[in-house]
Design a protein around this motif. Structure first.
Motif, mmCIF file in Angstrom:
data_model
loop_
_atom_site.group_PDB
_atom_site.id
_atom_site.type_symbol
_atom_site.label_atom_id
_atom_site.label_comp_id
_atom_site.label_asym_id
_atom_site.label_seq_id
_atom_site.Cartn_x
_atom_site.Cartn_y
_atom_site.Cartn_z
ATOM 1 N N ALA A 56 -5.080 5.467 4.204
ATOM 2 C CA ALA A 56 -4.959 5.388 2.526
ATOM 3 C C ALA A 56 -5.722 6.478 1.975
ATOM 4 C CB ALA A 56 -5.302 4.013 2.394
ATOM 5 N N GLY B 96 -6.366 -0.897 1.481
ATOM 6 C CA GLY B 96 -6.452 -0.117 2.746
ATOM 7 C C GLY B 96 -7.695 -0.546 3.533
ATOM 8 N N SER C 106 -5.740 0.887 -4.192
ATOM 9 C CA SER C 106 -5.197 1.247 -2.896
ATOM 10 C C SER C 106 -6.259 1.480 -2.104
ATOM 11 C CB SER C 106 -4.485 2.801 -3.325
ATOM 12 O OG SER C 106 -3.550 2.741 -4.233
ATOM 13 N N LEU D 47 0.769 -1.233 0.079
ATOM 14 C CA LEU D 47 0.012 0.104 -0.230
ATOM 15 C C LEU D 47 0.882 1.393 0.052
ATOM 16 C CD1 LEU D 47 -2.988 1.035 0.475
ATOM 17 C CD2 LEU D 47 -2.718 1.357 2.793
#
Length: 304
Positions: free
Chosen positions: A129, A118, A114, A63
């Motif tokens: 995130a 998260g 992403s 991440l």
């Protein structure tokens, strides 16, 4: 009567699709190291063991580096494609290797991936995130376009690349908010990283000037901007040293002090030729800076 014969030629990629190697170049893997390192520092500073947390750590590294940082690079290149046509015309978008609006599509797809990762890592990491993604877009995209400010742009980068990644690493390990000592140290290292980000502006002075960007080298001049960057890095490390000593992490404070002294010894070379020596200082001074980060993290985590 003509009969069609199956072609023996291998299938080729559609000319409207970017090649994987060009997508990888767009995401700039070399920029993934700082947030991944900061994530590792966060994990170490938590003092928590890795038992049962391996998947969370692997997801957090993914991440912090390839996903959120990679997203920020795609967003930046899309909205800076006209500036890159001046400074770096061989970049994937201005060169045409990332055709059409694919630069924007890649940034959106990376943002969604992403956010999904998260979410899987827990609510606090999910929020972190989203914050990182919001800054990634606001840094380059209108109406905010923080990067146009020589003060705000590097500050946003420092807080997200270093501070938010460190925070995420500690949170992933603990499953909760990190200790206040950890938050103080990551905050001051993030402020110090403002100076590191200024070093990246030396390579684009002419393009920034033509595009109206008020980067510090453009506004202050390259030598004054180099002095500012060095001072910013040094002052915040001095604060960290003082805090570590106050809290009883003597060995960490000593190691960070040694790292800072070595950085100070290298700074005159940078100041004499900021544009020419910025890559060199990134290799020497910044390496010492991030080693100091690790030393601080090891102390906070109870390892030294």
């Amino acid at each position: 009567m003509d009969q069609s014969v199956p072609s023996t030629r291998p299938a080729t990629r559609s000319p409207n699709l970017p090649a994987p190697r060009d997508v990888l170049q767009l995401l700039k893997p070399i920029t993934w190291f700082p947030p991944m390192w900061a994530f590792m520092c966060g994990a170490v500073s938590s003092g928590a063991g890795l038992e049962g947390r391996w998947w969370f750590v692997a997801g957090g590294v993914l991440l912090a580096g390839p996903l959120v940082c990679g997203t920020s690079q795609a967003v930046n290149d899309w909205f800076d494609r006209h500036v890159d046509a001046i400074n770096e015309p061989d970049r994937p978008i201005p060169s045409g290797r990332i055709p059409g609006r694919w630069g924007l599509y890649i940034a959106i797809i990376m943002s969604l991936i992403s956010a999904s990762i998260g979410w899987l890592l827990g609510p606090i990491v999910f929020v972190a995130a989203l914050v990182g993604l919001a800054f990634a877009w606001a840094y380059s995209a209108p109406p905010f376009r923080f990067k146009e400010s020589g003060m705000v742009g590097p500050l946003v980068c420092g807080l997200t690349y270093e501070g938010l990644s460190w925070f995420t690493g500690a949170t992933v390990m603990l499953g909760a908010m990190p200790a206040k000592e950890v938050i103080f140290v990551l905050f001051f290292y993030s402020l110090g990283a403002h100076g590191i980000m200024v070093l990246n502006d030396f390579k684009a002075v002419e393009g920034d000037r033509q595009s109206g960007f008020t980067s510090l080298p453009v506004v202050m001049g390259v030598e004054a901007a180099a002095r500012f960057a060095c001072t910013t890095m040094a002052v915040n490390q001095i604060v960290v040293i003082g805090l570590l000593a106050l809290w009883g992490f003597g060995w960490s404070a000593l190691i960070v002090t040694a790292s800072l002294l070595a950085q100070i010894a290298a700074m005159p070379t940078l100041i004499r030729d900021p544009a020419g020596k910025a890559p060199w200082y990134n290799g020497v001074g910044v390496t010492l800076y991030v080693l100091g980060m690790l030393a601080a993290a090891l102390g906070l985590g109870g390892y030294i």
